[in-house]
Scaffold this active site. Sequence first.
Site, PDB file in Angstrom:
ATOM      1  N   GLY A  31      44.251  43.433  29.708  1.00 42.61           N
ATOM      2  CA  GLY A  31      43.235  44.039  30.407  1.00 42.61           C
ATOM      3  C   GLY A  31      42.593  45.225  29.948  1.00 42.61           C
ATOM      4  CG  ASP A  81      46.724  42.408  31.960  1.00 37.35           C
ATOM      5  OD1 ASP A  81      47.359  42.282  33.167  1.00 37.35           O
ATOM      6  OD2 ASP A  81      46.567  43.398  31.342  1.00 37.35           O
ATOM      7  CB  CYS A 118      50.367  52.761  36.006  1.00 38.40           C
ATOM      8  SG  CYS A 118      51.033  51.098  35.675  1.00 38.40           S
TER       9      CYS A 118
END
Length: 118
Positions: A31, A81, A118
């Site tokens: 990603g 991802d 995050c």
Amino acid sequence: INTPLLLPCCYDGLSARMIARAGFEATFMTGFGVSGVNGYPDTQLISYNEMVSAANTVAEGLSSVANANKESSGPIPCIADGDTGYGNAVNVKRTVFGYGRAGMAGIMIEDQVSPKRC
């Protein structure tokens, strides 16, 4: 077998082709890389549809190398991802099926609620 499996990261059809042509056994669609190649930071600015589109181009790149090399086993597998699944449980199910339809062999989903920390 106690040999680690290296998963170099791909983010588009070209990077996937280079990884397959280099002889790696598998790859990971990142990603971070998909965000970066589109000019964005990895802060959930890339949508589910944009990631599925990237998964389709990655799968096409891997398939083209397998076809050119006449690989009877098909393309190398790619784990994708899946971020946080792009929403609630229904969205996670949609993400898993969408990535599978795009040709991804597996998916990594972060155990976080949206928005991510995050």
